[in-house]
Every structure is written in structure tokens, then in C-alpha cells.
Design an enzyme around this catalytic site. Structure first.
Site, PDB file in Angstrom:
ATOM      1  CG  ASP A  86      18.083  28.546  12.597  1.00 13.80           C
ATOM      2  OD1 ASP A  86      17.814  28.520  11.179  1.00 13.80           O
ATOM      3  OD2 ASP A  86      18.905  27.453  13.120  1.00 13.80           O
ATOM      4  CD  GLU A 116      15.016  35.245   6.159  1.00 14.31           C
ATOM      5  OE1 GLU A 116      16.001  36.061   6.502  1.00 14.31           O
ATOM      6  OE2 GLU A 116      14.976  34.142   6.149  1.00 14.31           O
ATOM      7  CG  ASP A 160      15.370  32.292  10.041  1.00 11.62           C
ATOM      8  OD1 ASP A 160      14.867  32.405   8.892  1.00 11.62           O
ATOM      9  OD2 ASP A 160      16.390  31.890  10.317  1.00 11.62           O
TER      10      ASP A 160
END
Length: 166
Positions: free
Chosen positions: A142, A69, A7
Site C-alpha cells: 500500500d 488513486e 492509495d
């Protein structure tokens, strides 16, 4: 099969590694990369720190695939640019190990875990904990987002393998 989920972010980059053994999933390790420097003048140092940390993580755990992502639409162009640069160093760090890299939009990650594309981060964290059978209370969001990205990739990978057989 070990999968690293990332992420990306310039202040906090979450990462998580899962492993599939005979159809069962387990958490290998996870965490957050937090560059110490803050501010515009130290942005290059933050990006460099993220890159070096991801190199070390990939070198130590030797994942076979990476799931990262995609950049979402940020509220302003500068934020989107910084996020894109953080994502770029994550891609470069994984590409340097010649592993396949897959990218997923946040809405697909959330939908694959929670069933809703606009789920809250806490819902993603809850499902990550249930799927991997771990307590995520002490994990940063996160980190659970990164694990969610890895789990999304695992699900998509299985789906594509089933479709190939049909």
C-alpha cells in the site's frame, strides 16, 4: 515541490511524500494508516481515523500537491462503495489544506512506472525503489503504491509543463 501520494482503502491507506529539488527526487516519508477497528459497525470510526491521520500528515509535512488513486472497479458494489468513501475522506483531508488534488487510474500509475498498465504490485514496488533509490523490502505494498501514485503525478506534471512550453 512536495507531493503526497495516497492509495486509499478502508482497512489500509498507503501514503508517501516525495520532494523534487532541482529536478532530483527524494523520499521524505511514507507509511500505512491502519485503523484499529474492524467490522461493519465500526466503519465510520475507521473512516474518521483515516481522515484525522491524513490531516496530521499534511499538517506536519506541508505537501503542495496531492495525487490520489481513482477507485477501480471492485468485485462487488459494497467494496467499491467503501473504497469510494475512503477515497472521499482522503480528498477531503487534502482539500482542507487547499492544495491541488489530482487523481489517476491504477493502470496509468502502473504504466508510467513499469510500462505496463496491468503490472503487479511487486513490480511497482521494485520501480519505486529504483527511482527513489531506496530499499522498499520493508514497505507495505500500500505504501509503494502510494509512492507510485506520487511518482506518476510528478511525471505527468513534468510532461504537462513541457507541453505548455511548446
Amino acid at each position: 515541490m512536495k507531493i503526497i501520494g495516497i492509495d486509499p482503502g478502508s482497512s489500509f491507506t498507503g501514503w508517501g511524500i516525495i520532494e523534487e529539488i532541482h529536478g532530483s527526487l527524494r523520499l521524505i516519508d511514507c507509511g500505512v494508516i491502519r485503523p484499529k477497528s474492524k467490522g461493519k459497525e465500526n466503519f465510520a470510526a475507521r473512516i474518521s481515523f483515516i481522515y484525522k491521520e491524513l490531516l496530521a500528515i499534511n499538517d506536519y509535512y506541508e505537501p503542495q500537491e496531492a495525487a490520489i488513486e481513482q477507485v477501480f472497479t471492485a468485485k462487488n458494489a459494497l467494496t467499491a462503495l467503501k473504497l469510494g468513501q475512503a477515497r472521499g475522506v482522503a480528498v477531503a483531508a487534502c482539500a482542507s489544506f487547499e492544495m491541488p488534488i489530482f487523481d489517476y487510474p491504477p493502470t496509468l500509475v502502473k504504466k508510467s512506472l513499469v510500462g505496463v498498465g496491468h503490472a503487479e504490485k511487486e513490480q511497482v514496488a521494485f520501480m519505486v525503489g529504483k527511482i527513489l533509490n531506496v530499499k522498499t523490502d520493508s514497505f507495505k505494498l500500500d505504501t509503494t503504491d502510494a509512492l507510485g501514485i506520487a511518482l506518476c503525478h510528478y511525471t505527468m506534471r513534468r510532461y504537462h509543463n513541457i507541453v505548455k512550453k511548446v
